[in-house]
Design a protein around this motif. Sequence first.
Motif, PDB file in Angstrom:
ATOM      1  N   GLU A  94      -1.613  -2.454  -4.251  1.00  0.00           N
ATOM      2  CA  GLU A  94      -1.327  -3.397  -5.328  1.00  0.00           C
ATOM      3  C   GLU A  94      -1.040  -4.759  -4.718  1.00  0.00           C
ATOM      4  O   GLU A  94      -0.414  -4.863  -3.656  1.00  0.00           O
ATOM      5  CB  GLU A  94      -0.148  -2.913  -6.162  1.00  0.00           C
ATOM      6  CG  GLU A  94      -0.437  -1.610  -6.908  1.00  0.00           C
ATOM      7  CD  GLU A  94       0.725  -1.176  -7.778  1.00  0.00           C
ATOM      8  OE1 GLU A  94       0.756  -1.584  -8.957  1.00  0.00           O
ATOM      9  OE2 GLU A  94       1.606  -0.437  -7.275  1.00  0.00           O
ATOM     10  N   SER A 115       2.574   4.190  -9.112  1.00  0.00           N
ATOM     11  CA  SER A 115       1.623   3.189  -8.632  1.00  0.00           C
ATOM     12  C   SER A 115       0.191   3.603  -8.954  1.00  0.00           C
ATOM     13  O   SER A 115      -0.625   2.775  -9.378  1.00  0.00           O
ATOM     14  CB  SER A 115       1.792   2.996  -7.118  1.00  0.00           C
ATOM     15  OG  SER A 115       0.863   2.069  -6.618  1.00  0.00           O
ATOM     16  N   VAL A 116      -0.126   4.886  -8.779  1.00  0.00           N
ATOM     17  CA  VAL A 116      -1.461   5.388  -9.111  1.00  0.00           C
ATOM     18  C   VAL A 116      -1.764   5.160 -10.587  1.00  0.00           C
ATOM     19  O   VAL A 116      -2.865   4.710 -10.957  1.00  0.00           O
ATOM     20  CB  VAL A 116      -1.578   6.895  -8.755  1.00  0.00           C
ATOM     21  CG1 VAL A 116      -2.846   7.501  -9.346  1.00  0.00           C
ATOM     22  CG2 VAL A 116      -1.553   7.085  -7.246  1.00  0.00           C
ATOM     23  N   PHE A 141      -7.692   1.885  -5.575  1.00  0.00           N
ATOM     24  CA  PHE A 141      -7.394   3.318  -5.609  1.00  0.00           C
ATOM     25  C   PHE A 141      -8.078   3.962  -4.409  1.00  0.00           C
ATOM     26  O   PHE A 141      -9.248   3.708  -4.128  1.00  0.00           O
ATOM     27  CB  PHE A 141      -7.891   3.950  -6.907  1.00  0.00           C
ATOM     28  CG  PHE A 141      -7.716   5.436  -6.971  1.00  0.00           C
ATOM     29  CD1 PHE A 141      -6.443   5.997  -6.998  1.00  0.00           C
ATOM     30  CD2 PHE A 141      -8.819   6.280  -6.998  1.00  0.00           C
ATOM     31  CE1 PHE A 141      -6.279   7.382  -7.057  1.00  0.00           C
ATOM     32  CE2 PHE A 141      -8.661   7.659  -7.066  1.00  0.00           C
ATOM     33  CZ  PHE A 141      -7.380   8.214  -7.086  1.00  0.00           C
ATOM     34  N   HIS A 171     -12.060   3.591  -0.465  1.00  0.00           N
ATOM     35  CA  HIS A 171     -11.300   2.617  -1.232  1.00  0.00           C
ATOM     36  C   HIS A 171     -12.129   2.183  -2.445  1.00  0.00           C
ATOM     37  O   HIS A 171     -13.316   1.870  -2.306  1.00  0.00           O
ATOM     38  CB  HIS A 171     -10.981   1.383  -0.377  1.00  0.00           C
ATOM     39  CG  HIS A 171     -10.011   1.639   0.739  1.00  0.00           C
ATOM     40  ND1 HIS A 171     -10.314   2.426   1.825  1.00  0.00           N
ATOM     41  CD2 HIS A 171      -8.742   1.193   0.927  1.00  0.00           C
ATOM     42  CE1 HIS A 171      -9.277   2.458   2.645  1.00  0.00           C
ATOM     43  NE2 HIS A 171      -8.309   1.731   2.131  1.00  0.00           N
ATOM     44  N   GLY A 204      -5.954  -3.155  -8.949  1.00  0.00           N
ATOM     45  CA  GLY A 204      -5.669  -2.879  -7.547  1.00  0.00           C
ATOM     46  C   GLY A 204      -6.711  -1.955  -6.936  1.00  0.00           C
ATOM     47  O   GLY A 204      -7.804  -1.773  -7.477  1.00  0.00           O
ATOM     48  N   VAL A 235      -2.498   1.406 -11.261  1.00  0.00           N
ATOM     49  CA  VAL A 235      -3.803   0.962 -10.763  1.00  0.00           C
ATOM     50  C   VAL A 235      -4.935   1.534 -11.606  1.00  0.00           C
ATOM     51  O   VAL A 235      -5.896   0.829 -11.959  1.00  0.00           O
ATOM     52  CB  VAL A 235      -3.970   1.358  -9.280  1.00  0.00           C
ATOM     53  CG1 VAL A 235      -5.411   1.155  -8.817  1.00  0.00           C
ATOM     54  CG2 VAL A 235      -3.025   0.542  -8.402  1.00  0.00           C
ATOM     55  N   LEU A 236      -4.837   2.817 -11.961  1.00  0.00           N
ATOM     56  CA  LEU A 236      -5.905   3.454 -12.747  1.00  0.00           C
ATOM     57  C   LEU A 236      -5.865   3.057 -14.216  1.00  0.00           C
ATOM     58  O   LEU A 236      -6.889   3.114 -14.910  1.00  0.00           O
ATOM     59  CB  LEU A 236      -5.795   4.977 -12.639  1.00  0.00           C
ATOM     60  CG  LEU A 236      -6.079   5.606 -11.272  1.00  0.00           C
ATOM     61  CD1 LEU A 236      -5.821   7.104 -11.319  1.00  0.00           C
ATOM     62  CD2 LEU A 236      -7.513   5.340 -10.834  1.00  0.00           C
ATOM     63  N   SER A 267       0.849  -1.197   0.000  1.00  0.00           N
ATOM     64  CA  SER A 267       0.000   0.000   0.000  1.00  0.00           C
ATOM     65  C   SER A 267       0.879   1.239   0.000  1.00  0.00           C
ATOM     66  O   SER A 267       1.928   1.275   0.644  1.00  0.00           O
ATOM     67  CB  SER A 267      -0.901   0.017   1.241  1.00  0.00           C
ATOM     68  OG  SER A 267      -1.742  -1.114   1.282  1.00  0.00           O
ATOM     69  N   THR A 277      -2.863   3.870  -3.101  1.00  0.00           N
ATOM     70  CA  THR A 277      -3.110   2.651  -3.874  1.00  0.00           C
ATOM     71  C   THR A 277      -2.839   1.429  -2.996  1.00  0.00           C
ATOM     72  O   THR A 277      -2.157   1.508  -1.967  1.00  0.00           O
ATOM     73  CB  THR A 277      -2.188   2.555  -5.095  1.00  0.00           C
ATOM     74  OG1 THR A 277      -0.823   2.501  -4.640  1.00  0.00           O
ATOM     75  CG2 THR A 277      -2.368   3.724  -6.036  1.00  0.00           C
TER      76      THR A 277
END
Length: 520
Positions: free
Chosen positions: A237, A258-259, A221, A213, A219, A262-263, A183, A235
Amino acid sequence: MPENTVDIVIAGAGPNGLMLACELALAGLRPIVLDRLPAPSPEPKANGLAGQVVRVLDMRGLYGAFSGSPSAPAPTPRYIFGGLPLDLTAVQPNPVHVVFKPQPEMVEILTKRAIDLGVDLRWGHELTGIEPARDQVTVTVSSPDGPYPLTARFLVAADGGKSLVRKRIGIEFPGITSDGHVSRVGHATLPGEFRSGEGGIEIPGVGRFGLGHHRLERGIFIYAELDPGRPIIGTMEFQGGEQFSDDEPLTFEELRESVERVLGAPLPITPPPGPGPHTLRRTIGQNTRVAQHYRQGAVLLLGDAAHVHSAMGGPGLNLGLQDTVNLGWKLAAEIRGWAPEGLLDTYESERHPVAERVVMYSLSQAALVSPGPEITALRELFGELLRLPAAAAHIAGLLAGSDIRYDVGDDHRLSGYFFPDCALETAGGPTRIAELLRDARPLLVTFDTALDPVAATAGWTDRVTPIAATATDAPVAALLIRPDGYVAWATDDVTPAARESLRNALHRWFGAPALHGSTA
């Protein structure tokens, strides 16, 4: 009392340790609070409070300072569970209350309160050694002026999930460690064109996100704008955690990457302006554990020292701060000498099952945000269930902790539950039950003139506050409320049997009367 001999030492000056110190000070004690840090930490580990703890703040006169509102707490119409929307508009009464407040500000409020109450608060004093005995504990403290010993009747560990105290005295900490995810979370600045109504954001080609969340294919966001213009973005993952260690700090570029993963689309976040403090934190895996025991001799565990779990849904301080009000009056009673036999042991028997329940629902939420088509199907079904008023009410009680009922030895429908608040008229003027609990004393409120509260508490008036009241919506004829807000006894009709059961409740929770001949 000999030099360096004290009643209570609390290890840890976080919200839980400070709140316990305030509870003890209200009972006329002067605890010593030790913290290894030279000053309160600026790190915003928590960002608010959710659940019945908000009503606890209200009954101690702290709600206004935490919320900025002069009014009594009002429940929130919407919340989340496992990243799913939870509509509470049809839940009556709705037990879910929310206050957004960064942890450093909580600590600042509680520090001021503790100092005002005369607590001995020692920053930069680290507990380094512990020698427990049957009826006391001796600790060694490292300070800027050198080490010194303290011998205390009780030591309370509020020193976090990696508690030195818990480890030194050998209390087991069973549970599980989930290491399959990583995280990341941080404060960020976001261009205005991404903002949508009601504090959310809209990302072209991805979707609209409100507070909480949000489970996506790649993952989780996380979005929350608790401070205007300073949102928290994060995030989760489900792979890649093995690449990092806890000693390697998170960079903003790593959070941004990471954002985007995930997006599945770029989000042009930048570091927040100003000196902060700003959150920027990586967590690998998740510990979910509850201490085997909350007490060993003269040592007790509190807050994260007693239990750790996922922060999803905000259960941490709801659990920990309610631990403090449960423990505080019982510990004070033991030191004051009026505690009935076994009272202090009810701290564990009442609060340990509550922690296990929080663990259950935190793991349930973790399962609901996990990857996989079978979880997607489960979320669809669970979402349907949450739209049923009865199911929403059940989850609301679970999240708030309002479904907890202690065994208080009385079978009235209110007994064992947190008190029902209502507006009263008393000899001192209009008030609420919550306002009568400001001083953390037990309270007998009678609405039926057949029961004189002063006569009923004869022999206990050094411990119990008697109040005669009237109310248009009086819930009962009379009720006895413990200092932690839980109903110890109640009756709908003042009968001889009810009078006898009241005496039994007074004995059970508040010891033998100081004077004999009560006319209850």
